[in-house]
Design an enzyme around this catalytic site. Structure first.
Site, PDB file in Angstrom:
ATOM      1  CB  SER A 149      28.705 -15.170  25.317  1.00  0.00           C
ATOM      2  OG  SER A 149      28.891 -15.759  26.595  1.00  0.00           O
ATOM      3  CG  HIS A 159      28.450 -18.675  22.593  1.00  0.00           C
ATOM      4  ND1 HIS A 159      29.029 -19.519  21.667  1.00  0.00           N
ATOM      5  CD2 HIS A 159      29.335 -18.601  23.618  1.00  0.00           C
ATOM      6  CE1 HIS A 159      30.200 -19.928  22.107  1.00  0.00           C
ATOM      7  NE2 HIS A 159      30.421 -19.385  23.305  1.00  0.00           N
ATOM      8  CG  ASP A 179      30.514 -19.202  26.931  1.00  0.00           C
ATOM      9  OD1 ASP A 179      31.151 -19.855  26.083  1.00  0.00           O
ATOM     10  OD2 ASP A 179      30.258 -17.986  26.803  1.00  0.00           O
ATOM     11  CG  MET A 231      32.859 -21.993  31.576  1.00  0.00           C
ATOM     12  SD  MET A 231      33.622 -20.423  32.001  1.00  0.00           S
ATOM     13  CE  MET A 231      33.297 -19.486  30.506  1.00  0.00           C
ATOM     14  CG  HIS A 248      32.355 -22.703  24.025  1.00  0.00           C
ATOM     15  ND1 HIS A 248      32.985 -21.484  24.202  1.00  0.00           N
ATOM     16  CD2 HIS A 248      33.341 -23.637  24.015  1.00  0.00           C
ATOM     17  CE1 HIS A 248      34.289 -21.678  24.294  1.00  0.00           C
ATOM     18  NE2 HIS A 248      34.537 -22.970  24.196  1.00  0.00           N
ATOM     19  CG  MET A 291      35.020 -23.849  27.595  1.00  0.00           C
ATOM     20  SD  MET A 291      34.785 -22.062  27.857  1.00  0.00           S
ATOM     21  CE  MET A 291      33.015 -21.960  27.639  1.00  0.00           C
ATOM     22  CG  MET A 347      38.592 -20.530  22.435  1.00  0.00           C
ATOM     23  SD  MET A 347      36.924 -19.941  22.779  1.00  0.00           S
ATOM     24  CE  MET A 347      37.200 -18.774  24.105  1.00  0.00           C
ATOM     25  N   GLY A 398      37.342 -19.159  29.877  1.00  0.00           N
ATOM     26  CA  GLY A 398      37.117 -19.106  31.324  1.00  0.00           C
ATOM     27  C   GLY A 398      36.301 -17.904  31.756  1.00  0.00           C
ATOM     28  CG  PHE A 399      37.187 -15.581  33.753  1.00  0.00           C
ATOM     29  CD1 PHE A 399      36.336 -15.666  34.855  1.00  0.00           C
ATOM     30  CD2 PHE A 399      38.371 -16.295  33.763  1.00  0.00           C
ATOM     31  CE1 PHE A 399      36.673 -16.447  35.955  1.00  0.00           C
ATOM     32  CE2 PHE A 399      38.726 -17.085  34.858  1.00  0.00           C
ATOM     33  CZ  PHE A 399      37.872 -17.153  35.961  1.00  0.00           C
ATOM     34  N   GLY A 400      34.406 -13.895  30.607  1.00  0.00           N
ATOM     35  CA  GLY A 400      34.072 -12.839  29.671  1.00  0.00           C
ATOM     36  C   GLY A 400      34.921 -11.609  29.961  1.00  0.00           C
ATOM     37  N   GLY A 401      34.859 -10.642  29.066  1.00  0.00           N
ATOM     38  CA  GLY A 401      35.477  -9.349  29.313  1.00  0.00           C
ATOM     39  C   GLY A 401      36.985  -9.286  29.162  1.00  0.00           C
ATOM     40  CG  ASP A 453      33.795 -17.372  22.459  1.00  0.00           C
ATOM     41  OD1 ASP A 453      33.569 -16.290  23.018  1.00  0.00           O
ATOM     42  OD2 ASP A 453      33.500 -18.483  22.965  1.00  0.00           O
ATOM     43  N   GLY A 454      35.592 -14.214  22.048  1.00  0.00           N
ATOM     44  CA  GLY A 454      36.452 -13.588  23.051  1.00  0.00           C
ATOM     45  C   GLY A 454      36.921 -12.209  22.630  1.00  0.00           C
ATOM     46  N   GLY A 455      36.513 -11.203  23.399  1.00  0.00           N
ATOM     47  CA  GLY A 455      36.981  -9.837  23.132  1.00  0.00           C
ATOM     48  C   GLY A 455      36.429  -9.236  21.849  1.00  0.00           C
ATOM     49  N   GLY A 468      29.796 -11.400  24.314  1.00  0.00           N
ATOM     50  CA  GLY A 468      29.109 -11.327  25.598  1.00  0.00           C
ATOM     51  C   GLY A 468      29.016  -9.885  26.056  1.00  0.00           C
TER      52      GLY A 468
HETATM   53  C1  DX5 Z   1      35.100 -17.361  27.317  1.00  0.00           C
HETATM   54  C2  DX5 Z   1      33.755 -17.640  26.663  1.00  0.00           C
HETATM   55  C3  DX5 Z   1      33.234 -16.527  25.834  1.00  0.00           C
HETATM   56  C4  DX5 Z   1      33.016 -15.249  26.604  1.00  0.00           C
HETATM   57  C5  DX5 Z   1      33.037 -14.100  25.655  1.00  0.00           C
HETATM   58  O1  DX5 Z   1      35.551 -18.523  27.912  1.00  0.00           O
HETATM   59  O2  DX5 Z   1      33.869 -18.764  25.804  1.00  0.00           O
HETATM   60  O3  DX5 Z   1      32.069 -16.915  25.132  1.00  0.00           O
HETATM   61  O4  DX5 Z   1      31.815 -15.245  27.310  1.00  0.00           O
HETATM   62  O5  DX5 Z   1      32.906 -12.938  26.406  1.00  0.00           O
HETATM   63  P1  DX5 Z   1      33.320 -11.518  25.846  1.00  0.00           P
HETATM   64  O6  DX5 Z   1      32.531 -11.309  24.585  1.00  0.00           O
HETATM   65  O7  DX5 Z   1      32.940 -10.631  26.958  1.00  0.00           O
HETATM   66  O8  DX5 Z   1      34.801 -11.575  25.577  1.00  0.00           O
HETATM   67 ZN    ZN Z   2      32.219 -19.345  24.406  1.00  0.00          ZN
END
Ligand code: DX5
Ligand code: ZN
Length: 220
Positions: free
Chosen positions: A10, A35, A37, A39, A68, A70, A139, A144-147, A177-179, A199
């Site tokens: 991502s 990927h 994202d 938003m 993706h 959003m 998901m 909404g956010f990475g990390g 996707d996510g974490g 990401g």
């Molecule tokens: C969250 C995004 C993800 C995010 C993943 O809304 O869809 O793609 O960037 O980030 P990490 O891998 O840091 O959880």
């Molecule tokens: Zn994503």
């Protein structure tokens, strides 16, 4: 059954001031897809990038652009992302009034269609979309956010959807996707995922670390 594991970094965690270079660096580091994202600050509480950025990145790699969305309402923007160079467009059922129409619309643009389920959205949502989708995204964080931290109970959803996919006999990707990091990736793979979005875990350590980061996520 062993299926090839694809890594889709991502770019939300990339350096936005050097996005083209970052995309070339993950390409050279062996990623499978990219990927993206998108938003809107409305469907999710964050604003990222639009079709012009996707178009500007397109000459930097030939790898699959996994977009993706959003954003809501989503239907108005499908054509713009397809012409910007998306290869796969993935949409949330909550982002428009008629998910079945949205999937048909994406396919009519000559682009692969994905449907994404939030942590609170049940697998059952997919029952009447299985004939048409090319990708299902689970998901493992709220969008909404990475990390953020991986929500473990989504593994049960991945297992359930893997069974649904296998029953169709169709070639449908199951993405998570996510974490995703070196400790959660093997769990997602064991539950049946074949495409991992990452990401933070890809971009950690800067360009010199990308190849190693991607190899580790793949389980190599
Ligand atoms: C969250 C995004 C993800 C995010 C993943 O809304 O869809 O793609 O960037 O980030 P990490 O891998 O840091 O959880
Ligand atoms: Zn994503």
């Amino acid at each position: 059954m062993t299926r090839p594991i694809l890594i889709s970094p991502s770019i939300l965690s990339a350096d936005f001031a050097r996005l083209g270079e970052e995309v070339r660096a993950i390409d050279a580091a062996g990623c499978d897809w990219v990927h993206i994202d998108v938003m809107d600050g409305h469907f999710v509480p964050n604003i990222t990038i639009g079709p012009n950025v996707v178009k500007a990145l397109r000459p930097h790699t030939q790898k699959t652009f996994d977009v993706h969305l959003m954003i809501s309402p989503v239907d108005l923007y499908l054509d713009a992302f397809a012409s910007a160079g998306a290869d796969i467009i993935t949409v949330h059922p909550e982002a428009g009034p008629h998910i079945h129409c949205t999937v048909q619309h994406i396919k009519s643009l000559g682009v692969k269609a994905g449907v994404v389920l939030n942590p609170g959205t049940p697998a059952k949502m997919l029952d009447y979309l299985m004939d048409d989708v090319d990708l299902i995204l689970v998901m493992s964080v709220n969008p909404g956010f990475g990390g953020q931290s991986f929500i473990e109970n989504q593994l049960r959803k991945i297992e359930a959807i893997r069974k649904m996919i296998d029953k169709t006999g169709r070639d449908i990707h199951l993405q998570v996707d996510g974490g995703i990091d070196v400790s959660t990736a093997p769990k997602a793979i064991a539950a049946g995922a074949d495409v991992l979005v990452a990401g933070t875990a890809t971009f950690r350590g800067g360009p010199d670390a990308y190849a190693d980061n991607i190899r580790k996520l793949r389980g190599g």
